[in-house]
Design an enzyme around this catalytic site. Sequence first.
Site, PDB file in Angstrom:
ATOM      1  N   GLY A  92       0.836  -1.203   0.000  1.00 29.27           N
ATOM      2  CA  GLY A  92       0.000   0.000   0.000  1.00 29.27           C
ATOM      3  C   GLY A  92       0.865   1.243   0.000  1.00 29.27           C
ATOM      4  O   GLY A  92       2.082   1.176   0.181  1.00 29.27           O
ATOM      5  N   GLY A  94       2.707   3.721   1.365  1.00 29.35           N
ATOM      6  CA  GLY A  94       3.265   3.995   2.690  1.00 29.35           C
ATOM      7  C   GLY A  94       3.814   5.405   2.789  1.00 29.35           C
ATOM      8  O   GLY A  94       4.159   5.867   3.879  1.00 29.35           O
ATOM      9  N   LYS A 115       4.206  12.073  -3.543  1.00 29.36           N
ATOM     10  CA  LYS A 115       5.087  10.982  -3.075  1.00 29.36           C
ATOM     11  C   LYS A 115       6.069  11.572  -2.077  1.00 29.36           C
ATOM     12  O   LYS A 115       6.706  12.589  -2.373  1.00 29.36           O
ATOM     13  CB  LYS A 115       5.816  10.385  -4.283  1.00 29.36           C
ATOM     14  CG  LYS A 115       6.634   9.146  -3.974  1.00 29.36           C
ATOM     15  CD  LYS A 115       7.098   8.472  -5.254  1.00 29.36           C
ATOM     16  CE  LYS A 115       8.012   7.283  -4.948  1.00 29.36           C
ATOM     17  NZ  LYS A 115       8.488   6.624  -6.167  1.00 29.36           N
ATOM     18  N   ARG A 178       3.429  13.258  -8.641  1.00 29.11           N
ATOM     19  CA  ARG A 178       3.520  12.301  -9.743  1.00 29.11           C
ATOM     20  C   ARG A 178       2.208  12.251 -10.516  1.00 29.11           C
ATOM     21  O   ARG A 178       1.136  12.263  -9.926  1.00 29.11           O
ATOM     22  CB  ARG A 178       3.854  10.920  -9.177  1.00 29.11           C
ATOM     23  CG  ARG A 178       3.959   9.844 -10.232  1.00 29.11           C
ATOM     24  CD  ARG A 178       4.782   8.690  -9.737  1.00 29.11           C
ATOM     25  NE  ARG A 178       4.087   7.883  -8.749  1.00 29.11           N
ATOM     26  CZ  ARG A 178       4.624   6.783  -8.207  1.00 29.11           C
ATOM     27  NH1 ARG A 178       5.843   6.397  -8.542  1.00 29.11           N
ATOM     28  NH2 ARG A 178       3.954   6.089  -7.321  1.00 29.11           N
ATOM     29  N   ARG A 185      -1.997  -1.227  -9.884  1.00 24.20           N
ATOM     30  CA  ARG A 185      -0.845  -2.108 -10.094  1.00 24.20           C
ATOM     31  C   ARG A 185      -1.303  -3.555 -10.187  1.00 24.20           C
ATOM     32  O   ARG A 185      -2.422  -3.875  -9.752  1.00 24.20           O
ATOM     33  CB  ARG A 185       0.106  -1.964  -8.887  1.00 24.20           C
ATOM     34  CG  ARG A 185       0.528  -0.530  -8.625  1.00 24.20           C
ATOM     35  CD  ARG A 185       0.755  -0.285  -7.135  1.00 24.20           C
ATOM     36  NE  ARG A 185       0.930   1.147  -6.857  1.00 24.20           N
ATOM     37  CZ  ARG A 185       2.102   1.775  -6.842  1.00 24.20           C
ATOM     38  NH1 ARG A 185       3.203   1.093  -7.022  1.00 24.20           N
ATOM     39  NH2 ARG A 185       2.165   3.067  -6.614  1.00 24.20           N
ATOM     40  N   ASP A 254       4.099  -5.035  -7.403  1.00 25.27           N
ATOM     41  CA  ASP A 254       3.493  -3.753  -7.009  1.00 25.27           C
ATOM     42  C   ASP A 254       4.073  -2.599  -7.818  1.00 25.27           C
ATOM     43  O   ASP A 254       3.565  -1.488  -7.754  1.00 25.27           O
ATOM     44  CB  ASP A 254       3.698  -3.500  -5.512  1.00 25.27           C
ATOM     45  CG  ASP A 254       5.160  -3.602  -5.105  1.00 25.27           C
ATOM     46  OD1 ASP A 254       5.738  -4.679  -5.290  1.00 25.27           O
ATOM     47  OD2 ASP A 254       5.708  -2.607  -4.622  1.00 25.27           O
ATOM     48  N   ASN A 255       5.128  -2.859  -8.558  1.00 24.11           N
ATOM     49  CA  ASN A 255       5.720  -1.818  -9.394  1.00 24.11           C
ATOM     50  C   ASN A 255       5.417  -2.038 -10.872  1.00 24.11           C
ATOM     51  O   ASN A 255       6.156  -1.582 -11.741  1.00 24.11           O
ATOM     52  CB  ASN A 255       7.238  -1.761  -9.173  1.00 24.11           C
ATOM     53  CG  ASN A 255       7.586  -1.259  -7.777  1.00 24.11           C
ATOM     54  OD1 ASN A 255       6.778  -0.591  -7.131  1.00 24.11           O
ATOM     55  ND2 ASN A 255       8.776  -1.578  -7.308  1.00 24.11           N
ATOM     56  N   ASP A 264       7.412   3.793 -10.549  1.00 21.93           N
ATOM     57  CA  ASP A 264       8.255   3.585  -9.372  1.00 21.93           C
ATOM     58  C   ASP A 264       9.737   3.475  -9.719  1.00 21.93           C
ATOM     59  O   ASP A 264      10.337   2.399  -9.692  1.00 21.93           O
ATOM     60  CB  ASP A 264       7.800   2.368  -8.559  1.00 21.93           C
ATOM     61  CG  ASP A 264       6.738   2.784  -7.544  1.00 21.93           C
ATOM     62  OD1 ASP A 264       6.392   3.976  -7.509  1.00 21.93           O
ATOM     63  OD2 ASP A 264       6.262   1.925  -6.781  1.00 21.93           O
TER      64      ASP A 264
HETATM   65  P1  AMP Z   1       8.943   1.115  -3.426  1.00 19.41           P
HETATM   66  O1  AMP Z   1      10.219   0.430  -3.175  1.00 19.41           O
HETATM   67  O2  AMP Z   1       9.052   2.619  -3.506  1.00 19.41           O
HETATM   68  O3  AMP Z   1       8.179   0.538  -4.573  1.00 19.41           O
HETATM   69  O4  AMP Z   1       8.072   0.872  -2.121  1.00 19.41           O
HETATM   70  C1  AMP Z   1       7.688  -0.409  -1.653  1.00 19.41           C
HETATM   71  C2  AMP Z   1       6.723  -0.245  -0.512  1.00 19.41           C
HETATM   72  O5  AMP Z   1       7.357   0.393   0.602  1.00 19.41           O
HETATM   73  C3  AMP Z   1       5.507   0.615  -0.832  1.00 19.41           C
HETATM   74  O6  AMP Z   1       4.422   0.096  -0.115  1.00 19.41           O
HETATM   75  C4  AMP Z   1       5.914   1.959  -0.303  1.00 19.41           C
HETATM   76  O7  AMP Z   1       4.805   2.783  -0.014  1.00 19.41           O
HETATM   77  C5  AMP Z   1       6.668   1.580   0.933  1.00 19.41           C
HETATM   78  N1  AMP Z   1       7.647   2.599   1.344  1.00 19.41           N
HETATM   79  C6  AMP Z   1       8.780   2.938   0.698  1.00 19.41           C
HETATM   80  N2  AMP Z   1       9.438   3.907   1.375  1.00 19.41           N
HETATM   81  C7  AMP Z   1       8.702   4.211   2.452  1.00 19.41           C
HETATM   82  C8  AMP Z   1       8.849   5.132   3.538  1.00 19.41           C
HETATM   83  N3  AMP Z   1       9.894   5.945   3.633  1.00 19.41           N
HETATM   84  N4  AMP Z   1       7.882   5.134   4.479  1.00 19.41           N
HETATM   85  C9  AMP Z   1       6.835   4.321   4.394  1.00 19.41           C
HETATM   86  N5  AMP Z   1       6.645   3.437   3.424  1.00 19.41           N
HETATM   87  C10 AMP Z   1       7.556   3.373   2.455  1.00 19.41           C
HETATM   88 MG    MG Z   2       6.554   0.640  -5.408  1.00 20.24          MG
END
Ligand code: AMP
Ligand code: MG
Length: 489
Positions: A92, A94, A115, A178, A185, A254-255, A264
Site C-alpha cells: 500500500g 506507505g 510521493k 507524480r 498495479r 506492485d511496481n 516507481d
Molecule cells: P517502493 O520500493 O518505492 O516501490 O516501495 C515499496 C513499498 O514500501 C511501498 O508500499 C511503499 O509505499 C513503501 N515505502 C517505501 N518507502 C517508504 C517510507 N519511507 N515510508 C513508508 N513506506 C515506504
Molecule cells: Mg513501489
Amino acid sequence: MKENTIKVGWNLENTYTNLPDILFTAIDVNPVSNPKLVLLNDGLATSLGLDSKTLASKQGVEELAGNRVIEGGIPLAQAYAGHQFGNFTMLGDGRALLLGEQITPSGELVDIQLKGSGRTPYSRGGDGRAGLGPMLREYIISESMHALGIPTTRSLSVVTTGEDIMRETVQPGAVMTRIAASHIRVGTFQFVARWGTIDYLKALADYAIERHYPILMDKENRYLLFLQEVIERQAALIAKWQLVGFIHGVMNTDNMTISGETIDYGPCAFMDMYNPKTVFSSIDAHGRYAYENQPNIAAWNLARLAESLLPLIHEDQEEAVKQAQEAMTAYPETYETYWLTGMGNKLGIFNLEEEDIWLIDNLLRLMEQYDADYTNTFRLLTLGKVEDTVMFGNKEFDQWHEKWQARLEKQDVSEEFIQQLMQKSNPVFIPRNHRVEEALKAAVEKEDYRVLESLLKVISNPYDYNTSYMDYIAVPPDTSGPYKTFCGT
Ligand code: AMP
Ligand code: MG
C-alpha cells in the site's frame, strides 16, 4: 472521454473513492515545516490544464508539499499487495497520497499523487518521507523515458520540505507530485484477490477497464480480454525498455501498472556498456531483475495478474485456468515481435525477415565481447561511423558490417528513409549514470540546480542528431567498480 473544459486550474474527480473502501484509506495531510519549490515541469503543467505561476505561488507550493489540499482533492492512500523479490506481502501507499484525478484539456483523466507526503496506515516501519536525491532522480529518469517515447508516469514538481530525513546519511526531505494514467498495479489486483470478495474484484476490474480499456466495457468476456490487453501493453513496454537499455531495478508486482506505464523509479538506470547481466540495484544481490531477465520477470508478474483475475474469467475455475494460461502463452511471442521489430528498426530494417535475426544476435554478441557502449554503438551505426566503434577492425565485425550493408541495400527504399528510421530508433542521449549523479550532487549538496536543468534540457530531446551537446554522449570515466543505485526511499 470526459467533456472538454476551458477552466485553467485544478479540475479534479475522485473516482477512486467510489471503489470498495478496503482499497484505500482517506488521510489527513501531514504538513511539513518549510516547503520550497525546486523543480516544476512547465510543459506538463500546461498539458494538464494547470498554470505554472499559480503552482509556484505560495499557496501552490503549500499544495504541492501536501500542507493543504488542492481544490476538489480527497487525499487517500491506496491499498495494494505485491510480490517483492518473489515474496508476497501486504503493501500500500506507505508514503504517497492520491489527491484525485485531473481532467486534462484533452479530456483524459490522470492521477495526481504526492510521493513522500508522510505516514499512512500502510507505512509499516517507514517514516512516510522521501529524500530529495531519489525524487530528483525519478524526475530526471521519468522525463527521459517520456521524451524517448516510452509510456511512463511523469513528475510535475519537486518541493523540498525543510525537514531532514534519516537514511544511510541525513538527507533533505522532498515531496514529488507524480502524474499517472492511474496507479493501479498488478499488486492492487493481488490485494483484492487475497483479501476482498469477488464483487470487490469485479468492481476494481471494471474500474480499470473503464479507465484504460474502455472499448472492452460492454464485452461479455471482458476480464479475459482485459488480461490479454495488459499482456499486450506490458510486452510492448518491456520491449521498449530493452531497446534503449533501461533497467528498472525493482520489477516487483506492485511496481507494474495495469495501464502499461513504467512506474516507481527506484534503483533504475540506463546501461552504458552492453552486458545482458547488468544489474544496478544494490538490493538485487541475485540479479533477479538484471537487464536480460526483465522480459521473463514481466511474464512472471503477468501470471500473478492472471491468477488474481481467475474468479472473473470463468465460473468454472478449471476453465478459467485454461483460458488464462492460453492468454499467457501470447506473451513471449508478442514481446519477441515488438523487440525484433524494434531491433530491426535500430538497424534500419523496416520489414524484418527471419534471417535478419542473425544480424541482431551477432551484433549484440560482438558488443558484449568488446564491452561496446550500447547507446553509442547504435548511434555510430546510424551515423555511418563504424570506424569509431570499438569493434572496428575485428574480422568478425567487419564481416558483420558487410552483411548488414548488403541487407540494407536489398531494401527498396531511399538512403534517407533508412537514415530517418535509424535516427528515430536510436537515441543520442540517455541520462547516463555519471551525469545523473553529478546533477543530483550539485542539487542536493549545493542547492545548485543548473547541472540538473542542463541535463534535463539535453535528455528532453534524445533523438537530436544535430546536437551541439556532445559532452553528454561520453561514457563514464573509468571508475572503481560497477555503478550501484540505491532504493528510492
Ligand atoms: P517502493 O520500493 O518505492 O516501490 O516501495 C515499496 C513499498 O514500501 C511501498 O508500499 C511503499 O509505499 C513503501 N515505502 C517505501 N518507502 C517508504 C517510507 N519511507 N515510508 C513508508 N513506506 C515506504
Ligand atoms: Mg513501489
